[in-house]
Design an enzyme around this catalytic site. Sequence first.
Site, short mmCIF file in Angstrom:
data_model
loop_
_atom_site.label_atom_id
_atom_site.label_comp_id
_atom_site.label_asym_id
_atom_site.label_seq_id
_atom_site.Cartn_x
_atom_site.Cartn_y
_atom_site.Cartn_z
N GLY A 110 0.75 -1.24 0.00
CA GLY A 110 0.00 0.00 0.00
C GLY A 110 0.78 1.29 0.00
N PRO A 134 4.41 -5.13 -0.89
CA PRO A 134 4.33 -3.97 -1.78
C PRO A 134 4.16 -4.39 -3.23
CG PRO A 134 6.60 -4.36 -1.15
CD PRO A 134 5.79 -5.38 -0.42
N GLY A 135 3.30 -3.70 -3.94
CA GLY A 135 3.16 -3.90 -5.38
C GLY A 135 3.62 -2.64 -6.08
N ARG A 136 2.77 -1.61 -5.96
CA ARG A 136 2.96 -0.38 -6.71
C ARG A 136 4.34 0.26 -6.49
NH1 ARG A 136 -1.68 2.91 -7.86
NH2 ARG A 136 -2.68 1.84 -6.12
N ARG A 178 -6.56 3.09 -15.57
CA ARG A 178 -6.55 3.84 -14.29
C ARG A 178 -7.17 5.24 -14.41
NH1 ARG A 178 -2.88 5.15 -11.51
NH2 ARG A 178 -3.73 4.44 -9.54
N TYR A 237 -10.32 5.37 -12.01
CA TYR A 237 -10.12 6.04 -10.71
C TYR A 237 -9.91 7.54 -10.85
CZ TYR A 237 -8.54 1.22 -9.84
OH TYR A 237 -8.43 -0.14 -9.79
N CYS A 270 -14.63 3.82 -28.32
CA CYS A 270 -15.88 4.55 -28.56
C CYS A 270 -16.65 4.85 -27.29
CB CYS A 270 -16.74 3.75 -29.52
SG CYS A 270 -15.83 3.37 -31.00
N TYR A 276 -0.48 -1.87 -12.15
CA TYR A 276 -1.91 -1.83 -12.48
C TYR A 276 -2.14 -1.24 -13.88
CZ TYR A 276 -1.84 -2.73 -7.50
OH TYR A 276 -1.57 -3.26 -6.27
N1 LLP Z 1 -1.69 -6.84 -0.49
C1 LLP Z 1 -3.02 -6.92 -0.66
C2 LLP Z 1 -3.78 -7.84 0.16
C3 LLP Z 1 -3.65 -6.11 -1.62
O1 LLP Z 1 -4.96 -6.19 -1.78
C4 LLP Z 1 -2.87 -5.21 -2.40
C5 LLP Z 1 -3.49 -4.36 -3.41
C6 LLP Z 1 -1.49 -5.18 -2.19
C7 LLP Z 1 -0.92 -6.00 -1.22
C8 LLP Z 1 -0.57 -4.29 -2.96
O2 LLP Z 1 -0.85 -2.94 -2.79
P1 LLP Z 1 0.16 -1.85 -3.39
O3 LLP Z 1 1.46 -1.92 -2.63
O4 LLP Z 1 0.34 -2.13 -4.83
O5 LLP Z 1 -0.55 -0.56 -3.16
N2 LLP Z 1 -5.89 -1.19 -9.27
C9 LLP Z 1 -5.67 -0.18 -8.25
C10 LLP Z 1 -4.94 -0.72 -7.04
C11 LLP Z 1 -5.59 -1.93 -6.41
C12 LLP Z 1 -4.86 -2.46 -5.22
C13 LLP Z 1 -5.44 -3.73 -4.75
N3 LLP Z 1 -4.74 -4.38 -3.68
C14 LLP Z 1 -4.94 1.00 -8.89
O6 LLP Z 1 -4.68 0.97 -10.09
O7 LLP Z 1 -4.63 1.98 -8.21
#
Ligand code: LLP
Length: 421
Positions: free
Chosen positions: A239, A276-278, A314, A318, A346, A375
């Site tokens: 997050g 972490p993802g993003r 995105r 969002y 379209c 994402y």
């Molecule tokens: N762990 C869990 C349980 C999650 O649900 C998520 C993201 C993460 C880790 C990773 O979060 P991050 O570090 O990437 O913030 N599609 C949306 C974001 C959806 C996130 C869903 N869960 C966007 O484009 O902003």
Amino acid sequence: MDHFQYKNGTLHAEDVAIPDIAAAVGTPFYVYSTATLTRHYNLFTEALSPLPHLVCFAIKSLSNVAVLKTLGNLGAGMDVVSGGEYLRAKAAGVPGDRIVFSGVGKTREEMRLALTGGIRQFNVESEPELRALSEVATSLGVTAPITIRVNPDVDARTHEKIATGKKENKFGIPIARASEVYAEAARLPGLQVIGIDVHIGSQLTELEPFEQAYLKVADLTRRLRSEGHTITRLDLGGGLGIPYTRTNDAPPLPTDYGALIKRTVGDLGCEVEIEPGRLISGNAGILVSKVIYVKNGEGRDFLILDAAMNDLVRPSMYGAHHDIVPVAEPPVAAPTQEFDVVGPVCETGDTFAKGRDLPLVAEGDLVAFRSAGAYGAVMASEYNTRPLIPEVLVNGDHFAVIRARPSFDEILNRDTIPAWL
Ligand code: LLP
């Protein structure tokens, strides 16, 4: 800091000029930087050291197997939320004991897949899921290591669609009911309770919500231990937000986040995981597109690109902001013009930016959407029968296509005509 910079007047991914990739694969395409992925992963492991820890990359943000292998080779764990993501982690050579399984709706088939292939832990999100996992593990004659995801009822102060830690959200069990649910987990056969999981949302730009959540997790750890549970692992979720603009205040750094983790849960003697993802993938990727037309409308001008909402959803979904820059570096103090930047799909929602001030660009020019690694490709679709766009990975001065653009034959051949037609 990322590795998409202008060199000699042209945007580069590391040492590769973007137009060279465009010439090889056509537009639009995603391109990722090995150096940025590596740097971001290392920032987290350094921030958490010397705590025993595992950084589990949230595959959902960018799931190409070549990217997973890049991170897996560095020692990263993986956070998966489906059987498909589990198989991707395995295909990247990541061992089961570095894969955690999150998600609110795991099916029995997915549980079986992970239990037979090897899993570090399941992050269980409800009582029905606890019972299902107990049944599946027992039927296989194995024990499933679990944490239970608690919902701490904390406001993550992020976009409502990606906040997960409030009590009205579908995620986890209410923290107030934790004692009861942990007691049931301890009674059920086939489960081994090892820890606690929490994840409060995505694109958090302040540390305070994390602090609130982690302090609640620390309290809960002590309480559950006093109730006889063995809590040795804390999964603190993902997050941490990223800067999407060059001008905004920068979100907290992984070092500050690591210090917060040490301050809030560091004295509990637990192994810490984060997901972490993003922050790892977001600024490690850009989307490159070509201007199809510059259309002068009434009171506004449209930049019509060959990328669309199906490639990067995105902004439509969002209202998200992505910086858009020309691939040819504009001269200092070059004139700018306001454009609505749109794709060919379209619907009016296929708008990337409204009234965006951009350096003058013309038909045929390349532009890049920054911060599109997370994402982006993973949320793409073939709406309007637009083929999924290629993904390219750069490493120093060379690049490889890590997912090719499908041909129209491949796309059409996936449809089958029933016998009665
Ligand atoms: N762990 C869990 C349980 C999650 O649900 C998520 C993201 C993460 C880790 C990773 O979060 P991050 O570090 O990437 O913030 N599609 C949306 C974001 C959806 C996130 C869903 N869960 C966007 O484009 O902003």
